[in-house]
Design a protein around this motif. Structure first.
Motif, PDB file in Angstrom:
ATOM      1  N   ALA A 114     -11.687   2.027  -3.666  1.00 21.24           N
ATOM      2  CA  ALA A 114     -10.627   1.836  -4.654  1.00 21.24           C
ATOM      3  C   ALA A 114      -9.666   3.017  -4.638  1.00 21.24           C
ATOM      4  O   ALA A 114      -8.445   2.850  -4.743  1.00 21.24           O
ATOM      5  CB  ALA A 114     -11.235   1.651  -6.044  1.00 21.24           C
ATOM      6  N   GLN A 115     -10.217   4.229  -4.485  1.00 19.81           N
ATOM      7  CA  GLN A 115      -9.374   5.419  -4.423  1.00 19.81           C
ATOM      8  C   GLN A 115      -8.495   5.394  -3.178  1.00 19.81           C
ATOM      9  O   GLN A 115      -7.313   5.749  -3.222  1.00 19.81           O
ATOM     10  CB  GLN A 115     -10.246   6.676  -4.421  1.00 19.81           C
ATOM     11  N   MET A 116      -9.075   4.940  -2.048  1.00 19.28           N
ATOM     12  CA  MET A 116      -8.300   4.852  -0.805  1.00 19.28           C
ATOM     13  C   MET A 116      -7.113   3.910  -0.977  1.00 19.28           C
ATOM     14  O   MET A 116      -5.974   4.257  -0.634  1.00 19.28           O
ATOM     15  CB  MET A 116      -9.199   4.357   0.333  1.00 19.28           C
ATOM     16  N   TRP A 117      -7.364   2.707  -1.516  1.00 18.79           N
ATOM     17  CA  TRP A 117      -6.276   1.746  -1.697  1.00 18.79           C
ATOM     18  C   TRP A 117      -5.262   2.249  -2.714  1.00 18.79           C
ATOM     19  O   TRP A 117      -4.062   1.997  -2.577  1.00 18.79           O
ATOM     20  CB  TRP A 117      -6.841   0.389  -2.123  1.00 18.79           C
ATOM     21  N   SER A 118      -5.726   2.990  -3.715  1.00 18.19           N
ATOM     22  CA  SER A 118      -4.800   3.557  -4.693  1.00 18.19           C
ATOM     23  C   SER A 118      -3.854   4.551  -4.024  1.00 18.19           C
ATOM     24  O   SER A 118      -2.648   4.566  -4.291  1.00 18.19           O
ATOM     25  CB  SER A 118      -5.591   4.242  -5.813  1.00 18.19           C
ATOM     26  N   GLU A 119      -4.412   5.369  -3.118  1.00 12.14           N
ATOM     27  CA  GLU A 119      -3.578   6.350  -2.426  1.00 12.14           C
ATOM     28  C   GLU A 119      -2.610   5.671  -1.456  1.00 12.14           C
ATOM     29  O   GLU A 119      -1.468   6.121  -1.293  1.00 12.14           O
ATOM     30  CB  GLU A 119      -4.459   7.365  -1.692  1.00 12.14           C
ATOM     31  N   ILE A 120      -3.052   4.597  -0.811  1.00 14.46           N
ATOM     32  CA  ILE A 120      -2.151   3.859   0.081  1.00 14.46           C
ATOM     33  C   ILE A 120      -1.030   3.209  -0.727  1.00 14.46           C
ATOM     34  O   ILE A 120       0.146   3.246  -0.333  1.00 14.46           O
ATOM     35  CB  ILE A 120      -2.931   2.800   0.884  1.00 14.46           C
ATOM     36  N   ASP A 121      -1.385   2.623  -1.877  1.00  9.13           N
ATOM     37  CA  ASP A 121      -0.364   2.018  -2.743  1.00  9.13           C
ATOM     38  C   ASP A 121       0.645   3.069  -3.202  1.00  9.13           C
ATOM     39  O   ASP A 121       1.857   2.805  -3.243  1.00  9.13           O
ATOM     40  CB  ASP A 121      -1.025   1.367  -3.954  1.00  9.13           C
ATOM     41  N   ALA A 122       0.143   4.253  -3.545  1.00 15.44           N
ATOM     42  CA  ALA A 122       1.039   5.321  -3.992  1.00 15.44           C
ATOM     43  C   ALA A 122       1.968   5.759  -2.862  1.00 15.44           C
ATOM     44  O   ALA A 122       3.160   6.021  -3.087  1.00 15.44           O
ATOM     45  CB  ALA A 122       0.220   6.507  -4.504  1.00 15.44           C
ATOM     46  N   ALA A 123       1.417   5.835  -1.644  1.00 13.87           N
ATOM     47  CA  ALA A 123       2.247   6.228  -0.500  1.00 13.87           C
ATOM     48  C   ALA A 123       3.331   5.189  -0.230  1.00 13.87           C
ATOM     49  O   ALA A 123       4.493   5.537   0.046  1.00 13.87           O
ATOM     50  CB  ALA A 123       1.372   6.412   0.741  1.00 13.87           C
ATOM     51  N   LEU A 129       8.524   1.204  -0.183  1.00 12.05           N
ATOM     52  CA  LEU A 129       8.159   0.013   0.587  1.00 12.05           C
ATOM     53  C   LEU A 129       7.194  -0.912  -0.155  1.00 12.05           C
ATOM     54  O   LEU A 129       6.841  -1.974   0.367  1.00 12.05           O
ATOM     55  CB  LEU A 129       7.502   0.435   1.918  1.00 12.05           C
ATOM     56  N   ALA A 130       6.767  -0.545  -1.352  1.00 10.45           N
ATOM     57  CA  ALA A 130       5.684  -1.263  -2.030  1.00 10.45           C
ATOM     58  C   ALA A 130       5.974  -2.742  -2.228  1.00 10.45           C
ATOM     59  O   ALA A 130       5.055  -3.569  -2.193  1.00 10.45           O
ATOM     60  CB  ALA A 130       5.373  -0.599  -3.362  1.00 10.45           C
ATOM     61  N   THR A 131       7.223  -3.115  -2.448  1.00  7.58           N
ATOM     62  CA  THR A 131       7.552  -4.517  -2.730  1.00  7.58           C
ATOM     63  C   THR A 131       8.149  -5.246  -1.533  1.00  7.58           C
ATOM     64  O   THR A 131       8.686  -6.345  -1.669  1.00  7.58           O
ATOM     65  CB  THR A 131       8.527  -4.606  -3.915  1.00  7.58           C
ATOM     66  N   ALA A 132       8.035  -4.624  -0.344  1.00  7.24           N
ATOM     67  CA  ALA A 132       8.557  -5.279   0.858  1.00  7.24           C
ATOM     68  C   ALA A 132       7.750  -6.541   1.147  1.00  7.24           C
ATOM     69  O   ALA A 132       6.563  -6.640   0.824  1.00  7.24           O
ATOM     70  CB  ALA A 132       8.486  -4.326   2.046  1.00  7.24           C
ATOM     71  N   SER A 133       8.387  -7.520   1.768  1.00  6.12           N
ATOM     72  CA  SER A 133       7.770  -8.838   1.959  1.00  6.12           C
ATOM     73  C   SER A 133       6.528  -8.794   2.841  1.00  6.12           C
ATOM     74  O   SER A 133       5.648  -9.639   2.723  1.00  6.12           O
ATOM     75  CB  SER A 133       8.800  -9.797   2.564  1.00  6.12           C
ATOM     76  N   TRP A 134       6.418  -7.809   3.743  1.00  9.91           N
ATOM     77  CA  TRP A 134       5.313  -7.755   4.689  1.00  9.91           C
ATOM     78  C   TRP A 134       4.084  -7.048   4.139  1.00  9.91           C
ATOM     79  O   TRP A 134       2.992  -7.142   4.726  1.00  9.91           O
ATOM     80  CB  TRP A 134       5.759  -7.043   5.974  1.00  9.91           C
ATOM     81  N   VAL A 135       4.233  -6.319   3.018  1.00 10.89           N
ATOM     82  CA  VAL A 135       3.163  -5.429   2.552  1.00 10.89           C
ATOM     83  C   VAL A 135       1.900  -6.183   2.166  1.00 10.89           C
ATOM     84  O   VAL A 135       0.784  -5.797   2.542  1.00 10.89           O
ATOM     85  CB  VAL A 135       3.658  -4.550   1.383  1.00 10.89           C
ATOM     86  N   GLN A 136       2.036  -7.278   1.413  1.00 15.06           N
ATOM     87  CA  GLN A 136       0.843  -7.999   0.967  1.00 15.06           C
ATOM     88  C   GLN A 136       0.059  -8.553   2.147  1.00 15.06           C
ATOM     89  O   GLN A 136      -1.172  -8.439   2.210  1.00 15.06           O
ATOM     90  CB  GLN A 136       1.236  -9.142   0.021  1.00 15.06           C
TER      91      GLN A 136
END
Length: 443
Positions: A114-123, A129-136
């Motif tokens: 969970a911490q890893m994904w949190s850090e990736i989301d923050a990056a 880029l968080a809301t870019a169409s390819w991210v999900q």
């Protein structure tokens, strides 16, 4: 949790082989139960095992296929015994294996993930880029394949951040489609029209090799670039090069080569003259992406009507050069690199129909399928050719890997699957050399 040795007489009593399955069952229950001696386990106990367990519990245990053992009662029995120890250290001693709290370990692992994904989301958020169409789709693919967790949480976190940094830099320079919305306010003077791969790697990781093919950050970056472009993630080195090139990044263009012998371009330009001179001298030439990309489109690589042969293994080309054949032969060195693919494409565009031969194994016919789809014609790659090759080859190596369809001759894949023998190209050298030295109708 480890356990000190039990007293010798107790170890002898309870260490009987008939009781070993019970102790292993209890160990698994404890590890999955937070190391708590609670609940009931069922065991298949014979007369000997039941008798010895009765001695420990101080109560009769009847043998049977589903005897219920109360762990709290067993824990109390061990504490009352001469061992004067609880169930956990006793089981550890009887199984010879330290007990681990798997529930706690899983909770710790879940927290780290969970911490890893949190850090990736923050990056991603910091990169815009968080809301870019390819991210999900990118994150879903990473979760489904387990590529991050296999690398280890710490390594995965670092490499994912390198990938996000590379994507952010490319979004700011060469691939605006990576961003959710193109603002159009970038200073054109600061926008890099292209990157060298080592230059990009050094900028985002401090290491010029930080985006080499064997790095996790590379796999993550090219997967995102492919998703953003609406293409399939690359499955080969050549496809990775294509993804990088489409993103304005120049991959290594000098180390991957295709080997040619007897290539005689008909033009009057300096390169064509040089290649004819090398062919006249019987020299082998290594062509790189850099060299092929520099050739003007009007340069034709082979005269119309001249046969061009293509092999997979360099031993074939080496033998052809040693015998001074007059044929034109290209060697792709296995799965073709970018240079090999580019060379075949240039030959086909110039009007040639290169004749391809490779190994009779699943990876070999997969390569053959790609080469035929690129414009080559099969050279001794029929089912009958395979049967003859198997009869002539004494090695009898079994096939490995998943079967591959052979669209140019559907019977070939069926016969290969039924025969289960691999024949490598170098085993057919006399036959191939005879083709190169004669006028041979390509099949």
């Amino acid at each position: 949790m480890t356990g000190k040795p039990l007293p010798p007489r107790m170890a002898d009593l309870l260490g009987h082989p008939d009781l070993a399955p019970l102790w292993r069952t209890i160990a698994a229950r404890l590890e999955g139960n937070g190391l708590s001696p609670a609940g009931v386990v069922k065991a298949n106990l014979g007369d000997e095992a039941a008798d010895r367990l009765s001695g420990l519990l101080g109560a009769t245990v009847n043998p049977g296929p589903a005897v219920r053992i109360n762990l709290m009662h067993l824990d109390a029995a061990f504490r009352r015994s001469v061992a004067a120890t609880g169930l956990l250290p006793a089981i550890a001693a009887l199984t010879g294996t330290a007990l681990a709290d798997r529930r706690a370990a899983k909770q710790q692992q879940d927290a780290e993930r969970a911490q890893m994904w949190s850090e990736i989301d923050a990056a991603l958020a910091d990169a815009g880029l968080a809301t870019a169409s390819w991210v999900q789709a990118w994150q879903d693919a990473l979760r489904q394949t387990g590529i991050l967790t296999r690398a280890g949480i710490t390594t995965a976190t670092v490499q994912a951040k390198v990938a996000v940094s590379a994507l952010r830099l490319l979004a700011d320079t060469t691939v605006p489609a990576l961003r959710p919305v193109s603002t159009g306010d970038a200073d054109p003077a600061e926008v890099a029209r292209s990157w060298e791969l080592g230059q990009l790697a050094a900028a985002v990781s401090g290491d010029a090799h930080g985006l080499d093919d064997d790095r996790l950050a590379t796999a993550l970056t090219v997967k995102a670039l492919a998703l953003a472009a609406g293409t399939q993630p690359p499955a080969s080195a050549a496809e990775r090069r294509a993804v990088w090139s489409a993103a304005g990044v120049a991959p290594d263009s000098v180390s991957g080569t295709a080997i040619v012998y007897g290539l005689r371009p008909p033009g009057d330009d300096p390169w064509s003259q040089m290649m004819r001179s090398r062919a006249d001298l019987g020299l082998v030439s290594h062509l790189t992406v850099l060299e092929l990309a520099a050739l003007p489109d009007e340069v034709v690589l082979a005269s119309p009507g001249r046969a061009v042969w293509v092999c997979e293994n360099p031993q074939v080309l080496q033998a052809a050069a040693r015998t001074a054949t007059a044929a034109t032969l290209v060697c792709l060195l296995g799965n073709p690199s970018s240079a090999g693919s580019m060379l075949i494409r240039r030959l086909v565009l110039g009007g040639s129909s290169p004749a391809y031969h490779g190994d009779f194994d699943w990876s070999g016919v997969a390569i053959a399928g790609r080469m035929i789809a690129a414009g080559c014609v099969p050279w001794r790659l029929s089912a009958n050719d395979y049967r003859a090759a198997v009869s002539a080859d004494a090695a009898r190596l079994p096939l490995s890997g998943a079967p591959v369809r052979t669209e140019w001759d559907p019977d070939l894949s069926r016969v290969m699957a039924a025969t289960n023998v691999a024949v490598h190209e170098e085993a057919l050298l006399p036959l191939l050399l005879a083709d190169l030295s004669a006028t041979f109708p390509v099949r």
